[in-house]
Write an enzyme that holds these catalytic residues in place. Structure first.
Site, PDB file in Angstrom:
ATOM      1  N   GLU A  79      36.649 -18.556   9.155  1.00 23.21           N
ATOM      2  CA  GLU A  79      37.779 -18.766  10.060  1.00 23.21           C
ATOM      3  C   GLU A  79      38.614 -19.959   9.599  1.00 23.21           C
ATOM      4  OE1 GLU A  79      38.664 -16.698  12.150  1.00 23.21           O
ATOM      5  OE2 GLU A  79      36.867 -15.479  12.441  1.00 23.21           O
ATOM      6  N   CYS A 142      33.633 -18.133  20.934  1.00 24.27           N
ATOM      7  CA  CYS A 142      33.595 -18.539  19.522  1.00 24.27           C
ATOM      8  C   CYS A 142      34.734 -19.506  19.201  1.00 24.27           C
ATOM      9  CB  CYS A 142      33.673 -17.314  18.611  1.00 24.27           C
ATOM     10  SG  CYS A 142      32.154 -16.332  18.567  1.00 24.27           S
ATOM     11  N   HIS A 165      32.362 -16.006  11.266  1.00 26.30           N
ATOM     12  CA  HIS A 165      31.963 -14.829  12.022  1.00 26.30           C
ATOM     13  C   HIS A 165      31.158 -13.890  11.131  1.00 26.30           C
ATOM     14  CE1 HIS A 165      34.939 -15.330  15.482  1.00 26.30           C
ATOM     15  NE2 HIS A 165      33.806 -14.958  16.066  1.00 26.30           N
TER      16      HIS A 165
END
Length: 213
Positions: A79, A142, A165
């Site tokens: 991410e 998250c 993730h």
């Protein structure tokens, strides 16, 4: 010290691949002589960030990699950015469902990961592990944890951190499901690759990993 986190199950699932991946990656990295601790976070707005902050205060890590489940993705997703927005499509594990709320009141709109995500992507590719740079960690717990992590690290110079993730595990897909999945060993080795990359001194590299939409 390296801190890995994963989440407890949520949304009716019996397991969460992020926590299993964190535990297996811990074993891999410890076998290489590294100091690693894994912490399971509750899938709860607010509480998850408190547990994470307590773990960082106790362990004083040099690298923090938080891991979450992204059902429907097929790759280990590095991410890029956390946004200051909680917008829950489903309730968390304590029934909370914030909509259009800030993670940190008055905080910056966003933080970027301080992990060398492009170098890590290249090393995932070299290792034969499916990887990608993701431009959104969503707006559920998250992203909440990712933003809280980076907000905390803003006052901890020199500590690298970010969010990854992982997909479903194949053995935990419902019968007949065609959703993408990845083996536990591939997930865990992917996390280990990311940690090893973060520990290298050269920093990040410039390679294309963007998206058109």
């Amino acid at each position: 010290m390296i801190l890995l986190t994963g989440f407890e199950p949520f949304g009716g699932d019996e397991v969460n691949s992020s926590w299993l991946a964190a535990l297996r990656a811990q074993d891999i990295l410890r076998a290489e002589g590294l100091a690693v601790e894994s912490v399971e976070l509750p899938c709860v707005f607010g509480e998850s960030a408190v547990v994470l902050e307590a773990a960082m205060a106790r362990l004083r890590p040099d690298v923090v990699v938080c891991i979450g489940l992204a059902g429907g993705r097929e790759r280990v997703s590095l991410e890029r950015v956390a946004i200051n927005c909680d917008d829950a499509r489903i309730p968390d594990n304590k029934g909370q469902r914030p909509i259009d709320q800030e993670v940190i009141d008055g905080g910056p709109a966003a933080y970027f990961s301080s992990l060398p995500i492009k170098a890590a992507l290249r090393n995932l590719q070299i290792a034969g592990i499916k990887g990608e740079v993701s431009q959104s960690a969503g707006t559920y717990v998250c992203n909440h944890v990712f933003y809280a992590l980076m907000h905390s690290l803003a006052s901890r110079p020199g500590v690298l951190g970010g969010f990854v993730h992982v997909p479903y595990l194949p053995e935990h897909l419902p019968a007949g499901s065609t959703a993408p999945s990845l083996s536990l060993e591939s997930m865990a080795e992917g996390i280990a690759v990311i940690v090893r990359t973060a520990l290298q001194p050269q920093g990040d590299i410039k390679i294309s990993a963007g998206t058109i939409h």
